[in-house]
Write a protein that holds these residues in place. Sequence first.
Motif, PDB file in Angstrom:
ATOM      1  N   SER A   1     -39.214 -23.632  -4.074  1.00 17.16           N
ATOM      2  CA  SER A   1     -38.729 -22.322  -4.528  1.00 17.16           C
ATOM      3  C   SER A   1     -37.906 -22.478  -5.803  1.00 17.16           C
ATOM      4  O   SER A   1     -38.025 -21.677  -6.744  1.00 17.16           O
ATOM      5  N   TRP A   2     -37.084 -23.512  -5.842  1.00 22.60           N
ATOM      6  CA  TRP A   2     -36.271 -23.739  -7.031  1.00 22.60           C
ATOM      7  C   TRP A   2     -37.116 -24.177  -8.216  1.00 22.60           C
ATOM      8  O   TRP A   2     -36.736 -23.962  -9.379  1.00 22.60           O
ATOM      9  N   GLY A   3     -38.272 -24.788  -7.949  1.00 23.42           N
ATOM     10  CA  GLY A   3     -39.197 -25.082  -9.040  1.00 23.42           C
ATOM     11  C   GLY A   3     -39.699 -23.808  -9.696  1.00 23.42           C
ATOM     12  O   GLY A   3     -39.767 -23.701 -10.928  1.00 23.42           O
ATOM     13  N   VAL A   4     -40.035 -22.808  -8.865  1.00 25.61           N
ATOM     14  CA  VAL A   4     -40.467 -21.506  -9.385  1.00 25.61           C
ATOM     15  C   VAL A   4     -39.331 -20.830 -10.144  1.00 25.61           C
ATOM     16  O   VAL A   4     -39.523 -20.300 -11.250  1.00 25.61           O
ATOM     17  N   ILE A   5     -38.140 -20.851  -9.549  1.00 25.23           N
ATOM     18  CA  ILE A   5     -36.979 -20.204 -10.165  1.00 25.23           C
ATOM     19  C   ILE A   5     -36.619 -20.869 -11.483  1.00 25.23           C
ATOM     20  O   ILE A   5     -36.381 -20.195 -12.498  1.00 25.23           O
ATOM     21  N   ALA A   6     -36.580 -22.217 -11.500  1.00 25.63           N
ATOM     22  CA  ALA A   6     -36.208 -22.936 -12.719  1.00 25.63           C
ATOM     23  C   ALA A   6     -37.244 -22.746 -13.822  1.00 25.63           C
ATOM     24  O   ALA A   6     -36.897 -22.535 -14.988  1.00 25.63           O
ATOM     25  N   ALA A   7     -38.524 -22.811 -13.470  1.00 23.08           N
ATOM     26  CA  ALA A   7     -39.573 -22.618 -14.475  1.00 23.08           C
ATOM     27  C   ALA A   7     -39.463 -21.227 -15.098  1.00 23.08           C
ATOM     28  O   ALA A   7     -39.608 -21.060 -16.317  1.00 23.08           O
ATOM     29  N   SER A   8     -39.197 -20.223 -14.277  1.00 21.46           N
ATOM     30  CA  SER A   8     -39.027 -18.860 -14.792  1.00 21.46           C
ATOM     31  C   SER A   8     -37.781 -18.758 -15.670  1.00 21.46           C
ATOM     32  O   SER A   8     -37.792 -18.082 -16.707  1.00 21.46           O
ATOM     33  N   PHE A   9     -36.703 -19.429 -15.251  1.00 20.85           N
ATOM     34  CA  PHE A   9     -35.447 -19.422 -16.006  1.00 20.85           C
ATOM     35  C   PHE A   9     -35.648 -19.968 -17.417  1.00 20.85           C
ATOM     36  O   PHE A   9     -35.151 -19.396 -18.406  1.00 20.85           O
ATOM     37  N   PHE A  10     -36.380 -21.069 -17.541  1.00 21.94           N
ATOM     38  CA  PHE A  10     -36.573 -21.681 -18.853  1.00 21.94           C
ATOM     39  C   PHE A  10     -37.652 -20.991 -19.680  1.00 21.94           C
ATOM     40  O   PHE A  10     -37.563 -20.948 -20.909  1.00 21.94           O
ATOM     41  N   LEU A  11     -38.667 -20.442 -19.020  1.00 20.28           N
ATOM     42  CA  LEU A  11     -39.804 -19.892 -19.765  1.00 20.28           C
ATOM     43  C   LEU A  11     -39.554 -18.497 -20.309  1.00 20.28           C
ATOM     44  O   LEU A  11     -39.908 -18.190 -21.457  1.00 20.28           O
ATOM     45  N   ASP A  12     -38.948 -17.633 -19.512  1.00 23.78           N
ATOM     46  CA  ASP A  12     -38.876 -16.223 -19.878  1.00 23.78           C
ATOM     47  C   ASP A  12     -38.171 -15.946 -21.207  1.00 23.78           C
ATOM     48  O   ASP A  12     -38.576 -15.034 -21.934  1.00 23.78           O
ATOM     49  N   PRO A  13     -37.101 -16.689 -21.562  1.00 30.85           N
ATOM     50  CA  PRO A  13     -36.459 -16.406 -22.854  1.00 30.85           C
ATOM     51  C   PRO A  13     -37.387 -16.554 -24.053  1.00 30.85           C
ATOM     52  O   PRO A  13     -37.158 -15.917 -25.088  1.00 30.85           O
ATOM     53  N   ILE A  14     -38.427 -17.371 -23.929  1.00 32.50           N
ATOM     54  CA  ILE A  14     -39.363 -17.521 -25.052  1.00 32.50           C
ATOM     55  C   ILE A  14     -40.069 -16.198 -25.316  1.00 32.50           C
ATOM     56  O   ILE A  14     -40.209 -15.770 -26.466  1.00 32.50           O
ATOM     57  N   TRP A  15     -40.506 -15.531 -24.250  1.00 29.77           N
ATOM     58  CA  TRP A  15     -41.159 -14.223 -24.401  1.00 29.77           C
ATOM     59  C   TRP A  15     -40.195 -13.200 -24.981  1.00 29.77           C
ATOM     60  O   TRP A  15     -40.520 -12.464 -25.911  1.00 29.77           O
ATOM     61  N   TRP A  16     -38.982 -13.182 -24.450  1.00 32.33           N
ATOM     62  CA  TRP A  16     -38.021 -12.167 -24.870  1.00 32.33           C
ATOM     63  C   TRP A  16     -37.442 -12.432 -26.250  1.00 32.33           C
ATOM     64  O   TRP A  16     -36.884 -11.530 -26.878  1.00 32.33           O
ATOM     65  N   LEU A  17     -37.592 -13.653 -26.728  1.00 31.60           N
ATOM     66  CA  LEU A  17     -37.229 -13.932 -28.116  1.00 31.60           C
ATOM     67  C   LEU A  17     -38.016 -13.035 -29.058  1.00 31.60           C
ATOM     68  O   LEU A  17     -37.501 -12.583 -30.091  1.00 31.60           O
TER      69      LEU A  17
ATOM     70  N   THR B   1     -39.544 -26.015 -18.984  1.00 31.36           N
ATOM     71  CA  THR B   1     -40.409 -25.243 -18.088  1.00 31.36           C
ATOM     72  C   THR B   1     -41.401 -26.146 -17.375  1.00 31.36           C
ATOM     73  O   THR B   1     -41.554 -26.104 -16.146  1.00 31.36           O
ATOM     74  N   VAL B   2     -42.087 -26.953 -18.159  1.00 35.95           N
ATOM     75  CA  VAL B   2     -43.107 -27.841 -17.585  1.00 35.95           C
ATOM     76  C   VAL B   2     -42.465 -28.853 -16.641  1.00 35.95           C
ATOM     77  O   VAL B   2     -42.969 -29.110 -15.535  1.00 35.95           O
ATOM     78  N   LEU B   3     -41.342 -29.442 -17.043  1.00 40.41           N
ATOM     79  CA  LEU B   3     -40.674 -30.434 -16.199  1.00 40.41           C
ATOM     80  C   LEU B   3     -40.220 -29.831 -14.869  1.00 40.41           C
ATOM     81  O   LEU B   3     -40.242 -30.501 -13.831  1.00 40.41           O
ATOM     82  N   SER B   4     -39.814 -28.565 -14.879  1.00 38.65           N
ATOM     83  CA  SER B   4     -39.369 -27.914 -13.646  1.00 38.65           C
ATOM     84  C   SER B   4     -40.475 -27.902 -12.593  1.00 38.65           C
ATOM     85  O   SER B   4     -40.239 -28.174 -11.411  1.00 38.65           O
ATOM     86  N   VAL B   5     -41.689 -27.568 -13.025  1.00 36.18           N
ATOM     87  CA  VAL B   5     -42.812 -27.522 -12.082  1.00 36.18           C
ATOM     88  C   VAL B   5     -43.215 -28.929 -11.649  1.00 36.18           C
ATOM     89  O   VAL B   5     -43.434 -29.196 -10.457  1.00 36.18           O
ATOM     90  N   LEU B   6     -43.306 -29.844 -12.594  1.00 30.60           N
ATOM     91  CA  LEU B   6     -43.755 -31.197 -12.264  1.00 30.60           C
ATOM     92  C   LEU B   6     -42.789 -31.903 -11.314  1.00 30.60           C
ATOM     93  O   LEU B   6     -43.216 -32.648 -10.422  1.00 30.60           O
TER      94      LEU B   6
END
Length: 424
Positions: free
Chosen positions: A231-247, A405-410
């Motif tokens: 679950s924390w892998g999903v949460i962490a990946a979202s935490f790191f990835l989403d700011p790129i879109w919102w940039l 982002t990638v490291l969070s999932v791996l």
Amino acid sequence: MLKGNLRYVIVVLVAIATIINYIDRGALGFLWPEISEDLGLTKADYAIILNVFTFAYAFGQTLFGKIFDWIGVRLGFVLSIVVWSAATMLHAIANGLTSFAVYRAILGVSEAGNWPGATKANAEWFPIDERALAQGIFNSGAAIGGIVSAPIIGVLFVFLGSWQATFIAIGALGFLWLIPWLIVYKSGPDAHPWITEEERQFILTGQRNADVGDVADYAPGSGEILSRKESWGVIAASFFLDPIWWLFVGWLPLYLNETYGFGVEEIAIYAWIPYVGAMLGAWFGGLLAGNRIKSGWTVNRTRKSVIALGGVIMLISLLATTQAATPIVAVLLMAAILFGFQTAVGNIQTLPSDFYSGNSVGTLAGYAGTAAKLAVVGLNFLIPIITVNSYAPAFIVGAGLAIMTVLSVLILCPDIKPLKPKIS
């Protein structure tokens, strides 16, 4: 059209809601040059309003994740879109920082429901090998919203003659969407009166993970969800990835205005281009994942490979954007960044349904969305500080986020498969 394809009609309706969602939220940035001139507001005021929206959006992700698990997809979307459409129209009577912040907060809480709602609808209506494609179709709604919002808002602004009238016009779109939604979405696939028996069985039997011969039927409570590293892998990946879109969602209009001196009309000409890349990436990531699973790859290998590919594309393109010399080169590189983003994000967003049953999918998606938006808040505070002379530092920060982002999932999701209760 409906026979044998009702699941795709459902996801297309969700994608259309997402298009409306992005038109509504994007209007403030596109209209800001006019709003700031009329009301004497500054770039710092814009950052405050943006962060109020994002804080509310973060809270709304968790709130609506629970709401969708409680009342279901049909009514969850009705509640979300009615409130956000009304909030959009209220922007027309805003007359300063405080009123914009209040209406933006209401918009943020309600618009947040679109994401956990879409993830839950995907889990209910699609077999595993089609979920990334379904998520890609849904996510392409965000990209298409980005593409069409600039010209739509630009044309409406020119035709209606004021930013106030523009907000009223785009707010009405959500109420129109309710008509087909209430007609088509009557229940889930297990009981929908229009679905064929063949499609019903295809959906329900296809929700079994072929790698392990099991279906995600584990529906833990919040405490158990948050005790699992997956679950924390999903949460962490979202935490790191989403700011790129919102940039780009939050700052692209201001980037074009400050870097190249563009006004509303010129921003409308250029700002849609990056979202073409996002739309193509959403389809590409979904189709690639489905193709790999059908060819015999495990769900684990597929998700990680596609997410990593998206991360590499983002990393290279973000670093290249720091050297962009012209506006057309900049927006084309941004199209590549958002292509990589959407390639990765559709597969990240399917992870809750890979791990848990539908009764917990919305909850985990909501937690992940809240974490993601809190990261965006941090980025929004940072941007005015690091972009005094240029936006290159912002793109460098984005490159680092792609790696994390990638490291969070791996690291945190060692084996992507249905989870079972812990043995006490």
